[in-house]
Design a protein around this motif. Structure first.
Motif, mmCIF file in Angstrom:
data_model
loop_
_atom_site.group_PDB
_atom_site.id
_atom_site.type_symbol
_atom_site.label_atom_id
_atom_site.label_comp_id
_atom_site.label_asym_id
_atom_site.label_seq_id
_atom_site.Cartn_x
_atom_site.Cartn_y
_atom_site.Cartn_z
ATOM 1 N N GLN A 1 14.079 -8.495 -10.983
ATOM 2 C CA GLN A 1 15.055 -8.837 -12.022
ATOM 3 C C GLN A 1 16.450 -8.326 -11.653
ATOM 4 N N VAL A 2 16.544 -7.133 -11.080
ATOM 5 C CA VAL A 2 17.847 -6.595 -10.672
ATOM 6 C C VAL A 2 18.400 -7.370 -9.484
ATOM 7 N N ARG A 3 17.546 -7.669 -8.522
ATOM 8 C CA ARG A 3 18.011 -8.393 -7.339
ATOM 9 C C ARG A 3 18.481 -9.801 -7.683
ATOM 10 N N ASP A 4 17.709 -10.513 -8.496
ATOM 11 C CA ASP A 4 18.102 -11.878 -8.863
ATOM 12 C C ASP A 4 19.366 -11.894 -9.709
ATOM 13 N N ALA A 5 19.541 -10.874 -10.556
ATOM 14 C CA ALA A 5 20.762 -10.811 -11.366
ATOM 15 C C ALA A 5 21.984 -10.511 -10.501
ATOM 16 N N ALA B 1 24.472 -9.174 0.657
ATOM 17 C CA ALA B 1 24.335 -8.020 -0.232
ATOM 18 C C ALA B 1 25.533 -7.951 -1.175
ATOM 19 N N SER B 2 25.263 -7.733 -2.437
ATOM 20 C CA SER B 2 26.315 -7.613 -3.438
ATOM 21 C C SER B 2 26.636 -6.141 -3.670
ATOM 22 N N ALA C 1 13.778 -2.421 -14.495
ATOM 23 C CA ALA C 1 15.013 -3.141 -14.173
ATOM 24 C C ALA C 1 16.094 -2.880 -15.216
ATOM 25 N N GLU C 2 15.714 -2.847 -16.476
ATOM 26 C CA GLU C 2 16.703 -2.577 -17.521
ATOM 27 C C GLU C 2 17.267 -1.173 -17.398
#
Length: 398
Positions: A95-99, A143-144, A210-211
């Motif tokens: 969830q963190v990676r896709d966001a 990478a962001s 992830a949250e």
């Protein structure tokens, strides 16, 4: 005649058989001589429900045994570990990676559509490199900033610890130190981290881990530039031991022209000075809490202005400090007779106080330290209030 729910029961060509699992470094453990047990078609994948080869191992001493939970096809589809379902490159939830990369999940949720989708994906994956993720979005995305700030730079082996002993919680465990489970206080059952679902983690929805990471990223501090525009120096801390000046310059020269670079190996730090302020700000923005060299996350800070420090020392007045409570007050000033300086016509008194031979030359009037008390005054040792009535009667008359 009983009819099976899925064609996987008799169509074994879709069952997965592998020789080694796809694992992250944390789940694999720190033991280079690890031993695994392999069970062919020992379990169904929790995502696609297809039988696959299950591996079981112990990642280290005083750790719990771990095993693979999903098949390799589902693992390659999301580029995650088969056991913990965390991203293999950054160690973060899906969830963190896709966001961070702005990737939309198009995996079907229906059982029939999901089975057809994965069967076609298997045939396509056989034509590509098995070491690369099958998702084209993961290949093209870079990478962001969010991923670089949250990514783990070292394995977190604490995640492999045994579970809490339920008998010890009830006070009934009799194994003592031989108990393979942890004798610790359990976590709060109302904690959101205690309610984790493997399917929610895989699909990237309602993941409490992830949250928590997203909230941590929002609360991370920034590095504001100093007000003095003449400061173009950055402090680089937490450097590896064997790093050279050329290697460090290669990481920072891409942001602008460097005037000088000073490496301090004993303190494991360095100072990088740029020629322009814009280059220094660009380097601080791109490297703060993101640059990792030799497995260490470097500490980036702004240098201090030497000119401003010197101006403050010369022009600014030291602030008045508040008195410390409980200390005695200031002493009263001495009488005027004790403040007369040495007469200019006479030499100064002797340096040795025991020289009684020359003291007679310095006992004239005007010498406070040898002159008698003025009329109407007395020394503290002859105070009538301290000596009493008897001492006052025997006191010398002035």
């Amino acid at each position: 005649m009983a009819v099976s729910k899925s064609t996987n029961t008799y169509n074994r060509q879709n069952w997965e058989d592998s020789d080694f699992p796809i694992l992250c470094q944390t789940c694999l453990g720190d033991n280079p001589y690890i031993r695994m047990t392999k069970e062919k078609y020992g379990k169904e994948c929790k995502i696609c429900c297809r039988p696959f080869t299950v591996f079981r191992w112990c990642p280290g001493s005083r750790m719990r045994f771990k095993k693979t939970e999903i098949c390799q096809t589902c693992s390659k589809l999301k580029n995650v570990c088969q056991t913990c379902l965390l991203d293999l490159e950054y160690g973060l939830p899906i969830q963190v990676r896709d966001a961070a990369l702005k990737i939309q999940d198009d995996l079907p949720r229906n059982e029939v559509n999901k089975e057809y989708y994965i069967q076609n994906l298997d045939s396509q994956m056989s034509k590509f490199d098995p070491t690369q993720p099958s998702n084209s979005a993961l290949k093209s995305k870079g990478a962001s900033d969010l991923l670089l700030r949250l990514a783990r730079t070292a394995p977190y082996y604490k995640r492999n610890r045994p579970h809490v002993c339920s008998f010890w919680v009830k006070g009934e465990c009799r194994r003592g130190e031989e108990c393979p489970y942890r004798h610790e206080k359990p976590t709060d059952p109302d904690d959101p981290l205690a309610d984790q679902n493997i399917k929610d983690r895989y699909y990237g929805v309602n993941d409490p881990v992830a949250e928590k990471l997203m909230r941590r990223a929002a609360a991370m501090p920034a590095l504001p530039p100093p007000e003095d525009r003449t400061v173009t120096t950055l402090y680089i801390g937490n450097l590896p031991e064997n790093i050279t000046e050329d290697e460090l310059k290669g990481h920072f020269y891409q942001y602008g022209e460097i005037r000088c670079l000073t490496l301090v190996p004993r303190a494991q730090c360095a100072f990088v000075q740029y020629t322009t302020r814009n280059a220094a700000e660009h380097a601080a923005e791109k490297t703060f809490n993101r640059l990792v060299i030799g497995g260490k996350r470097l500490t980036i800070k702004w240098g201090k202005s030497q000119g401003r420090q010197g101006a403050n020392e010369k022009n600014e007045v030291a602030p008045e400090l508040e008195p410390v409570p409980g200390l005695p007050g200031t002493l009263p000033p001495p009488p005027p007779a004790f403040l007369h300086p040495f007469p200019p016509q006479m030499p100064p008194p002797p340096s040795r106080p025991n020289d009684f031979f020359n003291l007679q030359h310095y006992t004239g009037p005007g010498w406070g330290w040898a002159a008698p008390a003025p009329p109407g005054m007395h020394y503290p040792s002859q105070d009538p209030a301290r000596l009493g009535a008897h001492a006052h009667a025997n006191a010398p008359q002035t």
